[in-house]
Design a protein around this motif. Sequence first.
Motif, PDB file in Angstrom:
ATOM      1  N   TRP A  55       0.890  -1.151   0.007  1.00  0.00           N
ATOM      2  CA  TRP A  55       0.027  -0.034   0.142  1.00  0.00           C
ATOM      3  C   TRP A  55       0.869   1.231  -0.108  1.00  0.00           C
ATOM      4  O   TRP A  55       0.595   2.177  -0.624  1.00  0.00           O
ATOM      5  N   CYS A  58       2.224   1.369  -3.517  1.00  0.00           N
ATOM      6  CA  CYS A  58       1.125   2.042  -4.565  1.00  0.00           C
ATOM      7  C   CYS A  58       1.181   3.644  -4.410  1.00  0.00           C
ATOM      8  O   CYS A  58       0.997   4.266  -5.308  1.00  0.00           O
ATOM      9  N   TYR A  59       1.090   4.081  -3.015  1.00  0.00           N
ATOM     10  CA  TYR A  59       1.032   5.491  -2.855  1.00  0.00           C
ATOM     11  C   TYR A  59       2.113   6.260  -3.369  1.00  0.00           C
ATOM     12  O   TYR A  59       2.168   7.305  -3.964  1.00  0.00           O
ATOM     13  N   HIS A  61       4.174   5.402  -5.794  1.00  0.00           N
ATOM     14  CA  HIS A  61       4.095   5.400  -7.161  1.00  0.00           C
ATOM     15  C   HIS A  61       2.846   6.009  -7.908  1.00  0.00           C
ATOM     16  O   HIS A  61       2.626   5.582  -9.042  1.00  0.00           O
ATOM     17  N   VAL A  63      -0.288   4.927  -7.838  1.00  0.00           N
ATOM     18  CA  VAL A  63      -1.109   4.086  -8.250  1.00  0.00           C
ATOM     19  C   VAL A  63      -2.291   3.863  -7.432  1.00  0.00           C
ATOM     20  O   VAL A  63      -2.267   3.331  -6.282  1.00  0.00           O
ATOM     21  N   SER A  65      -5.186   2.871  -5.294  1.00  0.00           N
ATOM     22  CA  SER A  65      -5.237   1.169  -4.833  1.00  0.00           C
ATOM     23  C   SER A  65      -6.674   0.794  -4.318  1.00  0.00           C
ATOM     24  O   SER A  65      -6.917  -0.060  -3.691  1.00  0.00           O
ATOM     25  N   ILE A  68      -7.685  -2.431  -5.615  1.00  0.00           N
ATOM     26  CA  ILE A  68      -6.761  -3.646  -5.518  1.00  0.00           C
ATOM     27  C   ILE A  68      -6.828  -4.142  -4.265  1.00  0.00           C
ATOM     28  O   ILE A  68      -6.933  -3.533  -3.310  1.00  0.00           O
ATOM     29  N   GLY A  74      -1.527  -5.187  -6.825  1.00  0.00           N
ATOM     30  CA  GLY A  74      -0.673  -3.764  -6.846  1.00  0.00           C
ATOM     31  C   GLY A  74       0.716  -3.675  -7.366  1.00  0.00           C
ATOM     32  O   GLY A  74       1.091  -2.932  -7.989  1.00  0.00           O
ATOM     33  N   HIS A  77       0.333  -3.809 -11.117  1.00  0.00           N
ATOM     34  CA  HIS A  77       0.124  -2.143 -11.594  1.00  0.00           C
ATOM     35  C   HIS A  77       1.330  -1.315 -11.565  1.00  0.00           C
ATOM     36  O   HIS A  77       1.526  -0.637 -12.585  1.00  0.00           O
ATOM     37  N   ILE A  78       2.194  -1.508 -10.472  1.00  0.00           N
ATOM     38  CA  ILE A  78       3.371  -0.562 -10.472  1.00  0.00           C
ATOM     39  C   ILE A  78       4.405  -1.061 -11.425  1.00  0.00           C
ATOM     40  O   ILE A  78       5.014  -0.081 -11.984  1.00  0.00           O
TER      41      ILE A  78
END
Length: 167
Positions: A55, A58-59, A61, A63, A65, A68, A74, A77-78
Amino acid sequence: DNVLVHAKPKHNVFIGHTRWATYGTHTEGNAHPFMIENEHGKMVLAHNGTISNIWALCYDHKVPSASINVDSLGLAHILNKDGFEVLNQYKGYAALLFQKLDEPDSLYAYHGASQLKENEDCEWEERPLFYMQTAEGIYFSSMEESLNAIKDSGDQVVKTLPHNVVY
């Protein structure tokens, strides 16, 4: 030169994965392999492992979430958005196979040995990733026994994919 080359000119890629849910629930939406399709392209990914800081990644990058539900999605996606750098940033376990669908004759493999830190103690963690080259292709598995079972000659050797290199 981090390339495993197969001599046949016509390649076929198949990625399968039987998931033991260590993160997320047992649902069809959380089943591997994952297909990612967005403005960065299309990618299929299977992940054996657990990413404990997904998480935060994701933050970092950027993306989103909200949709997800599982760490592997996740990570996919990154990777699709920002490339391989995330493989130096995750904490946890990662053995990956993925294909960028705009590169249909390619398959990426990664066997991570990641460092987890807890209370200043370091622990190395990994998931197995073996491979074997045959006349028909290159096979990957998290179980050495499955590759030994499909050998058709004594010349075929099951090897461990080296750590922390994208092939």
